[in-house]
Design an enzyme around this catalytic site. Structure first.
Site, PDB file in Angstrom:
ATOM      1  N   GLN A  17       0.843  -1.284   0.032  1.00  0.00           N
ATOM      2  CA  GLN A  17       0.002  -0.180   0.066  1.00  0.00           C
ATOM      3  C   GLN A  17       0.911   1.107  -0.013  1.00  0.00           C
ATOM      4  OE1 GLN A  17      -3.519   2.235   2.730  1.00  0.00           O
ATOM      5  NE2 GLN A  17      -3.152   0.222   2.994  1.00  0.00           N
ATOM      6  N   ARG A  38       6.997  -8.967 -10.447  1.00  0.00           N
ATOM      7  CA  ARG A  38       7.693 -10.348 -10.569  1.00  0.00           C
ATOM      8  C   ARG A  38       6.640 -11.020 -11.394  1.00  0.00           C
ATOM      9  NH1 ARG A  38      10.520 -12.779  -5.647  1.00  0.00           N
ATOM     10  NH2 ARG A  38       9.416 -11.490  -4.449  1.00  0.00           N
ATOM     11  N   THR A  74      13.803  -9.461 -11.938  1.00  0.00           N
ATOM     12  CA  THR A  74      15.110  -8.442 -11.932  1.00  0.00           C
ATOM     13  C   THR A  74      16.343  -9.186 -11.139  1.00  0.00           C
ATOM     14  OG1 THR A  74      14.116  -7.566  -9.864  1.00  0.00           O
ATOM     15  CG2 THR A  74      13.621  -6.238 -11.933  1.00  0.00           C
ATOM     16  N   LYS A  75      16.106 -10.603 -10.879  1.00  0.00           N
ATOM     17  CA  LYS A  75      17.180 -11.063 -10.322  1.00  0.00           C
ATOM     18  C   LYS A  75      17.760 -12.018 -11.631  1.00  0.00           C
ATOM     19  CE  LYS A  75      16.104 -11.353  -5.508  1.00  0.00           C
ATOM     20  NZ  LYS A  75      15.581 -12.127  -4.476  1.00  0.00           N
ATOM     21  N   TYR A 139       4.641  -3.316   8.538  1.00  0.00           N
ATOM     22  CA  TYR A 139       3.468  -2.867   8.043  1.00  0.00           C
ATOM     23  C   TYR A 139       2.669  -1.985   8.734  1.00  0.00           C
ATOM     24  CZ  TYR A 139       3.724  -7.041   5.112  1.00  0.00           C
ATOM     25  OH  TYR A 139       3.974  -8.191   4.050  1.00  0.00           O
ATOM     26  N   GLU A 140       1.685  -1.607   8.359  1.00  0.00           N
ATOM     27  CA  GLU A 140       0.479  -0.390   8.789  1.00  0.00           C
ATOM     28  C   GLU A 140       0.673  -0.139  10.458  1.00  0.00           C
ATOM     29  OE1 GLU A 140      -1.657   1.861   7.314  1.00  0.00           O
ATOM     30  OE2 GLU A 140      -1.408   2.433   9.235  1.00  0.00           O
ATOM     31  N   ASP A 169       0.648   3.437   6.234  1.00  0.00           N
ATOM     32  CA  ASP A 169       0.712   3.183   4.597  1.00  0.00           C
ATOM     33  C   ASP A 169       0.462   4.350   3.813  1.00  0.00           C
ATOM     34  OD1 ASP A 169       1.608   0.496   5.052  1.00  0.00           O
ATOM     35  OD2 ASP A 169      -0.395  -0.133   4.776  1.00  0.00           O
ATOM     36  N   GLY A 248      -7.831  19.448  19.777  1.00  0.00           N
ATOM     37  CA  GLY A 248      -7.372  20.739  19.768  1.00  0.00           C
ATOM     38  C   GLY A 248      -7.834  21.710  21.015  1.00  0.00           C
ATOM     39  N   GLY A 249      -8.203  22.862  21.020  1.00  0.00           N
ATOM     40  CA  GLY A 249      -8.739  23.561  22.039  1.00  0.00           C
ATOM     41  C   GLY A 249     -10.310  23.782  22.199  1.00  0.00           C
TER      42      GLY A 249
HETATM   43  N1  CAO Z   1      12.110  -9.638  -9.651  1.00  0.00           N
HETATM   44  C1  CAO Z   1      12.564 -10.310  -8.710  1.00  0.00           C
HETATM   45  N2  CAO Z   1      12.895 -10.160  -7.326  1.00  0.00           N
HETATM   46  C2  CAO Z   1      11.934  -9.151  -6.882  1.00  0.00           C
HETATM   47  C3  CAO Z   1      11.237  -8.634  -7.744  1.00  0.00           C
HETATM   48  C4  CAO Z   1      11.032  -8.691  -9.082  1.00  0.00           C
HETATM   49  N3  CAO Z   1      10.253  -7.891 -10.021  1.00  0.00           N
HETATM   50  N4  CAO Z   1      10.304  -7.696  -6.751  1.00  0.00           N
HETATM   51  C5  CAO Z   1      10.839  -8.014  -5.670  1.00  0.00           C
HETATM   52  N5  CAO Z   1      11.786  -8.921  -5.752  1.00  0.00           N
HETATM   53  C6  CAO Z   1      12.444  -9.619  -4.352  1.00  0.00           C
HETATM   54  C7  CAO Z   1      13.175  -8.480  -3.638  1.00  0.00           C
HETATM   55  O1  CAO Z   1      14.588  -8.032  -4.568  1.00  0.00           O
HETATM   56  C8  CAO Z   1      13.436  -9.273  -2.459  1.00  0.00           C
HETATM   57  O2  CAO Z   1      14.330 -10.332  -2.428  1.00  0.00           O
HETATM   58  P1  CAO Z   1      15.530 -10.469  -1.367  1.00  0.00           P
HETATM   59  O3  CAO Z   1      14.863 -10.241   0.121  1.00  0.00           O
HETATM   60  O4  CAO Z   1      15.917 -11.711  -1.803  1.00  0.00           O
HETATM   61  O5  CAO Z   1      16.561  -9.478  -1.658  1.00  0.00           O
HETATM   62  C9  CAO Z   1      11.883  -9.862  -2.241  1.00  0.00           C
HETATM   63  O6  CAO Z   1      11.374  -9.839  -3.571  1.00  0.00           O
HETATM   64  C10 CAO Z   1      10.892  -9.175  -1.450  1.00  0.00           C
HETATM   65  O7  CAO Z   1      11.378  -8.341  -0.514  1.00  0.00           O
HETATM   66  P2  CAO Z   1      10.452  -7.717   0.470  1.00  0.00           P
HETATM   67  O8  CAO Z   1      11.317  -7.691   1.732  1.00  0.00           O
HETATM   68  O9  CAO Z   1      10.004  -6.414   0.116  1.00  0.00           O
HETATM   69  O10 CAO Z   1       9.009  -8.497   0.898  1.00  0.00           O
HETATM   70  P3  CAO Z   1       8.401  -9.158   1.978  1.00  0.00           P
HETATM   71  O11 CAO Z   1       6.932  -9.499   1.375  1.00  0.00           O
HETATM   72  O12 CAO Z   1       9.164  -9.975   2.719  1.00  0.00           O
HETATM   73  O13 CAO Z   1       7.902  -7.715   2.786  1.00  0.00           O
HETATM   74  C11 CAO Z   1       7.533  -5.695   3.456  1.00  0.00           C
HETATM   75  C12 CAO Z   1       6.972  -6.869   2.753  1.00  0.00           C
HETATM   76  C13 CAO Z   1       6.066  -4.551   3.279  1.00  0.00           C
HETATM   77  C14 CAO Z   1       7.093  -6.007   5.002  1.00  0.00           C
HETATM   78  C15 CAO Z   1       8.612  -4.983   3.358  1.00  0.00           C
HETATM   79  O14 CAO Z   1       8.783  -4.992   1.873  1.00  0.00           O
HETATM   80  C16 CAO Z   1       8.995  -3.756   4.030  1.00  0.00           C
HETATM   81  O15 CAO Z   1       9.211  -3.702   5.142  1.00  0.00           O
HETATM   82  N6  CAO Z   1       8.917  -2.511   3.211  1.00  0.00           N
HETATM   83  C17 CAO Z   1       9.215  -1.478   3.553  1.00  0.00           C
HETATM   84  C18 CAO Z   1       8.122  -0.585   4.314  1.00  0.00           C
HETATM   85  C19 CAO Z   1       6.739  -0.754   3.720  1.00  0.00           C
HETATM   86  O16 CAO Z   1       6.602  -0.077   2.524  1.00  0.00           O
HETATM   87  N7  CAO Z   1       5.870  -1.453   4.247  1.00  0.00           N
HETATM   88  C20 CAO Z   1       4.452  -1.122   3.828  1.00  0.00           C
HETATM   89  C21 CAO Z   1       3.850  -1.872   3.253  1.00  0.00           C
HETATM   90  S1  CAO Z   1       2.196  -1.680   3.070  1.00  0.00           S
HETATM   91  O17 CAO Z   1       1.517  -2.169   4.491  1.00  0.00           O
END
Ligand code: CAO
Length: 416
Positions: A17, A38, A74-75, A139-140, A169, A248-249
């Site tokens: 989000q 992905r 992208t990997k 997360y949120e 978010d 507020g006030g």
């Molecule tokens: N091709 C290949 N790999 C991809 C990709 C693509 N198109 N898009 C994402 N990936 C990979 C990333 O490179 C990452 O890989 P590694 O961990 O091996 O380096 C992996 O997918 C996903 O990473 P992630 O840590 O972002 O995903 P997650 O689901 O474990 O975590 C979240 C999700 C939201 C907790 C985390 O992204 C986060 O903390 N983000 C920052 C804070 C944030 O925005 N949170 C709000 C989310 S809205 O509630």
């Protein structure tokens, strides 16, 4: 009519989000937002909380309108090559991966800056760089707890409470959008891109600014006169949860109206604005309070504010929330009915202003979404349906100069 952000190309490397809310808004205002996902699965919200089997979930469609979608692994070497080409010709890259994910993918800020010195790289993370929690995924609700919203929301005798509003978010996404636009204006002067970062904790804290005000007042005087704890209750050394008190006030509270026993939203919010005391008394038929020294100043009313609210609730008991507001609005009293999501979805005024819109979607038919809350005199924001996963992959690859044969090869290698 050309849109203000037309010509700005954004690589939307966001998910869930916080990031998508930011890029969606920039897309509404004319930016070409290319969502990179992905292959096979895409943004996790496409399949989360589905209401129609195999169709993109509303969680996704309501945060990704007006964008194009390309799938790219992208990997893989080919995926990295495509992303590199995109970076060379785009203006902004927005991402909200977990800490370090972009670096691990091989696209550190230093590398991106080398590829395209004008590029603005905008990131959302849970905590800011260098913070002792910088490694945490967030997360949120985690952000609401870390940013001061939860400790100050709810009832004094209950636990910390999170808000339904997406303070962690979407709010962070809105802060990031402001940061991106600022960096774009900065680049017009310097020609240089820069890194823009917003942490969810900081964005929540920014909205809890008045609670930081209250902490300092509490430290100095030991009480907070606008909180329900004053003057009869106890204060500790931290800002307490204040229920539905006005922050507020101006004291305020959620008050029951006719039908509250069966309708969970038969309430209004009523504010006792200091200078509106006389009109309030007139509206309530309590004119003797207007000049009564026991009532006619905010200070005098403070120790009986809940008795006053109880009196108003008695006045409200034979009025629906709409009837009550229709009376109170004539006296210029700040108030509103408590509205359910159903009432908001059906509200003719919100439909008319474009704040609630129905858009077409290839799989879903039409769906309802929240339109732009920002209104312009010279820009009509048109919301279009969110893209299907990879809907624009071939089109975007062709624009990057790939031949049909090369594109077919990438599909075969599952790089896109
Ligand atoms: N091709 C290949 N790999 C991809 C990709 C693509 N198109 N898009 C994402 N990936 C990979 C990333 O490179 C990452 O890989 P590694 O961990 O091996 O380096 C992996 O997918 C996903 O990473 P992630 O840590 O972002 O995903 P997650 O689901 O474990 O975590 C979240 C999700 C939201 C907790 C985390 O992204 C986060 O903390 N983000 C920052 C804070 C944030 O925005 N949170 C709000 C989310 S809205 O509630």
């Amino acid at each position: 009519m050309s849109k203000p952000l037309e010509g700005i190309k954004i690589i939307d490397f966001t998910h869930v989000q916080a990031g998508p809310a930011c890029t969606q808004m920039l897309a509404w205002f004319g930016a070409d937002v290319i969502k990179v996902e992905r292959p096979g699965s895409g943004d996790v919200t496409r399949s989360q909380l589905r209401d129609i089997k195999d169709a993109d979930a509303l969680y996704f469609t309501m945060l990704n309108s007006n964008k194009r979608s390309i799938t790219l692994d992208t990997k893989t070497a080919q995926g990295k090559e495509v992303l590199t080409k995109l970076i060379k010709e785009a203006d902004v890259l927005v991402e909200n991966f977990g800490p370090g994910a972009l670096d691990r993918m091989g696209f550190s800020w230093a590398h991106i800056n080398e590829l395209n010195p004008g590029m603005i790289v905008a990131s959302v993370k849970g905590f800011s760089d260098g913070h002792h929690y910088e490694d945490l995924k967030v997360y949120e609700n985690v952000a609401q707890c870390a940013g001061g919203a939860a400790s100050t929301t709810g009832w004094w005798d209950g636990p910390p409470t999170v808000s339904a509003a997406a303070l962690g978010d979407s709010n962070t996404g809105m802060h990031l959008a402001i940061g991106i636009l600022t960096a774009i204006i900065g680049r017009q002067k310097t020609g240089k891109g820069q890194k823009v970062a917003v942490s969810m904790q900081d964005a929540v804290l920014n909205l809890c600014r008045v609670k930081m005000r209250d902490q300092q007042r509490l430290d100095r005087v030991g009480y907070l006169e606008e909180y329900p704890q004053y003057p009869h209750g106890e204060f500790t050394d931290v800002v307490p949860r204040g229920g539905n008190a006005g922050g507020g006030g101006q004291p305020g509270w959620v008050l029951k109206c006719k039908g509250w026993e069966t309708d969970p939203n038969a309430y209004i919010y009523f504010t006792i604005q200091g200078h509106a005391w006389a009109p309030i008394c007139k509206a309530l038929g309590k004119e003797e309070w207007i000049n009564d020294p026991a009532y006619n100043t905010a200070e005098a009313r403070q120790d009986k504010i809940f008795d006053i609210f109880a009196f108003i609730e008695d006045w409200l008991k034979d009025k629906t929330k709409y009837e009550a507001v229709d009376i109170l609005r004539k006296f210029d009293i700040p108030c509103a009915p408590v509205l359910s999501m159903k009432e908001l979805a059906e509200c003719p005024s919100l439909r008319k202003s474009g704040s609630i819109v129905e858009v077409e979607h290839k799989q879903r038919g039409t769906y309802l979404t929240v339109g732009s809350p920002i209104k312009f005199s010279d820009l009509k924001v048109e919301i279009t349906g969110s893209p299907l996963l990879g809907e624009h992959t071939d089109e975007i690859l062709a624009q990057l100069g790939y031949t049909p044969e090369q594109i077919a090869e990438m599909h075969a290698a599952k790089a896109v």
